[in-house]
Enzyme design. Structure first.
Site, PDB file in Angstrom:
ATOM      1  N   GLY A 140     122.331  13.132 -19.717  1.00 59.05           N
ATOM      2  CA  GLY A 140     122.113  13.612 -18.414  1.00 59.05           C
ATOM      3  C   GLY A 140     121.205  15.008 -18.437  1.00 59.05           C
ATOM      4  O   GLY A 140     120.326  14.919 -17.701  1.00 59.05           O
ATOM      5  N   HIS A 141     121.651  15.837 -19.132  1.00 56.38           N
ATOM      6  CA  HIS A 141     121.010  17.118 -19.260  1.00 56.38           C
ATOM      7  C   HIS A 141     119.613  16.951 -19.876  1.00 56.38           C
ATOM      8  O   HIS A 141     118.408  17.402 -19.318  1.00 56.38           O
ATOM      9  CB  HIS A 141     121.590  18.065 -20.162  1.00 56.38           C
ATOM     10  CG  HIS A 141     123.033  18.662 -19.955  1.00 56.38           C
ATOM     11  ND1 HIS A 141     123.913  17.990 -20.735  1.00 56.38           N
ATOM     12  CD2 HIS A 141     123.444  19.256 -18.914  1.00 56.38           C
ATOM     13  CE1 HIS A 141     125.180  18.501 -19.965  1.00 56.38           C
ATOM     14  NE2 HIS A 141     124.686  19.277 -19.132  1.00 56.38           N
ATOM     15  N   GLN A 185     128.036  20.872  -5.791  1.00 56.47           N
ATOM     16  CA  GLN A 185     127.347  22.059  -6.484  1.00 56.47           C
ATOM     17  C   GLN A 185     125.594  21.883  -5.784  1.00 56.47           C
ATOM     18  O   GLN A 185     125.329  23.009  -5.817  1.00 56.47           O
ATOM     19  CB  GLN A 185     127.460  21.861  -8.221  1.00 56.47           C
ATOM     20  CG  GLN A 185     126.480  22.812  -8.778  1.00 56.47           C
ATOM     21  CD  GLN A 185     126.718  22.645 -10.285  1.00 56.47           C
ATOM     22  OE1 GLN A 185     127.791  23.440 -10.768  1.00 56.47           O
ATOM     23  NE2 GLN A 185     125.916  22.327 -10.884  1.00 56.47           N
ATOM     24  N   SER A 222     130.101  16.279 -20.172  1.00 56.49           N
ATOM     25  CA  SER A 222     130.515  16.997 -21.198  1.00 56.49           C
ATOM     26  C   SER A 222     131.928  17.054 -21.629  1.00 56.49           C
ATOM     27  O   SER A 222     132.497  16.901 -22.615  1.00 56.49           O
ATOM     28  CB  SER A 222     130.104  18.634 -21.163  1.00 56.49           C
ATOM     29  OG  SER A 222     128.626  18.715 -20.911  1.00 56.49           O
ATOM     30  N   ARG A 223     132.612  16.769 -20.364  1.00 65.65           N
ATOM     31  CA  ARG A 223     134.013  16.638 -20.193  1.00 65.65           C
ATOM     32  C   ARG A 223     134.428  15.253 -20.984  1.00 65.65           C
ATOM     33  O   ARG A 223     135.557  14.976 -21.288  1.00 65.65           O
ATOM     34  CB  ARG A 223     134.663  16.937 -19.047  1.00 65.65           C
ATOM     35  CG  ARG A 223     134.611  18.522 -18.871  1.00 65.65           C
ATOM     36  CD  ARG A 223     135.557  18.965 -17.565  1.00 65.65           C
ATOM     37  NE  ARG A 223     135.614  20.287 -17.454  1.00 65.65           N
ATOM     38  CZ  ARG A 223     134.951  21.170 -16.546  1.00 65.65           C
ATOM     39  NH1 ARG A 223     134.068  20.413 -15.552  1.00 65.65           N
ATOM     40  NH2 ARG A 223     134.906  22.486 -16.673  1.00 65.65           N
TER      41      ARG A 223
HETATM   42  O1  PAF Z   1     126.392  22.264 -13.808  1.00 72.91           O
HETATM   43  C1  PAF Z   1     126.628  23.392 -14.493  1.00 72.91           C
HETATM   44  O2  PAF Z   1     126.522  22.641 -15.807  1.00 72.91           O
HETATM   45  C2  PAF Z   1     126.930  24.702 -14.114  1.00 72.91           C
HETATM   46  O3  PAF Z   1     127.733  24.672 -12.985  1.00 72.91           O
HETATM   47  C3  PAF Z   1     125.878  25.492 -14.000  1.00 72.91           C
HETATM   48  C4  PAF Z   1     124.736  25.091 -12.894  1.00 72.91           C
HETATM   49  C5  PAF Z   1     124.965  25.531 -15.354  1.00 72.91           C
HETATM   50  C6  PAF Z   1     126.373  26.917 -13.633  1.00 72.91           C
HETATM   51  O4  PAF Z   1     126.978  27.586 -14.685  1.00 72.91           O
END
Ligand code: PAF
Length: 281
Positions: A36-37, A154, A187-188
């Site tokens: 995903g990242h 978010q 990640s969790r």
């Molecule tokens: O989504 C995340 O991994 C975190 O909330 C972020 C945006 C890096 C802020 O710490």
């Protein structure tokens, strides 16, 4: 690929790109990277000349009983993955580098859209995100910043304060990356026991089933109740199962596009997911 751990070092690394008016892309992360990242980085590479990825487990977005201490920190592995997808600069500051050792007196708080969904169970969480993301934006000064749609709320919060505070960059939302069985990558997920990992895809399956039910005319309350029942039956403890408009307003009838949101715990692991359901007449 370079790794910088100080703001000064990062600024020095970015200065040549800034002077040459290169397009800078930024992917903020807390590390322990997954596909995903890496998709965020791939998207950034399509639009930008230089891609910066930050790795920082931000203490102020974790509640007192949350997993800040145990959050997986895997910097070397992350660096390797980032080098492989063509990231240019990793910014991996310490907590002291980011927050110094004097108290912080400034907060950034987005109202309304943080009072709901994850904001209810995680008071202060979005303030912590807004502060760190704003600091990172000011440090990196990117043209584009990339965030996953898995953390839908978010993303909405970040879009809101970027607009409200005239932060000069464009926020890009990237679709959720999923495992083959549909589980949203996170990640969790690494916390899940093999048994819990097996039932975890029920979240996505219940979202897809709900989409079908909505599109075949089942009313929204029944559809949400069906999701709750399905998840409870396989052992989830539900935090919320909700429908909102794409702008996060409450919605009671499926008469426009809506987003279904789930947050639920299996064992000790809290998972979230969401699905946009299109309204077609
Ligand atoms: O989504 C995340 O991994 C975190 O909330 C972020 C945006 C890096 C802020 O710490």
């Amino acid at each position: 690929m370079k790794t910088e751990t100080t703001i000064q070092g990062l600024t020095a690394s970015l200065n040549p790109a800034r002077s040459a008016r290169k397009i800078i892309g930024f992917v903020p992360t807390m590390g322990n990277l997954h596909q995903g990242h890496l998709n965020l980085v791939r998207e950034a590479k399509k639009l930008c000349d230089v891609v910066v990825v930050s790795i920082f487990v931000n203490p102020i977005q974790f509640g007192p009983n949350e997993d800040f201490d145990s959050y997986p920190r895997t910097l070397e592995q992350d660096q390797q993955l980032l080098a492989d997808v063509g990231c240019d600069i990793v910014f991996a500051p310490t907590v002291e580098q980011m927050y110094g050792n004097k108290p912080r007196l400034t907060n950034i708080s987005v109202s309304e859209i943080t009072n709901d969904l994850c904001g209810l169970q995680r008071p202060g969480h979005f303030d912590g995100v807004a502060v760190v993301v704003t600091k990172l934006f000011n440090i990196v000064q990117p043209n584009y910043a990339f965030f996953g749609q898995k953390d839908y709320q978010q993303l909405a919060v970040i879009r809101q304060f970027v607009k409200d505070l005239n932060i000069p960059l464009e926020v890009i939302g990237v679709p959720i990356a999923r495992a083959e069985d549909g589980l949203a990558l996170s990640s969790r997920n690494g916390y899940l026991s093999p048994e819990h990992r097996q039932v975890a895809p029920t979240i996505y399956q219940s979202l897809k089933a709900a989409e079908q039910q909505l599109q075949s005319g089942v009313d929204l309350d029944t559809v949400l109740a069906n999701i709750r029942n399905t998840l409870t039956e396989v052992g989830f403890v539900i935090d919320y199962v909700e429908a909102r408009t794409p702008e996060l307003q409450k919605i009671h009838t499926f008469n426009q596009d809506l987003v279904l949101f789930i947050a639920a715990k299996i064992g000790q692991t809290r998972l979230i997911d969401n699905l946009l359901v299109k309204y077609t007449v």
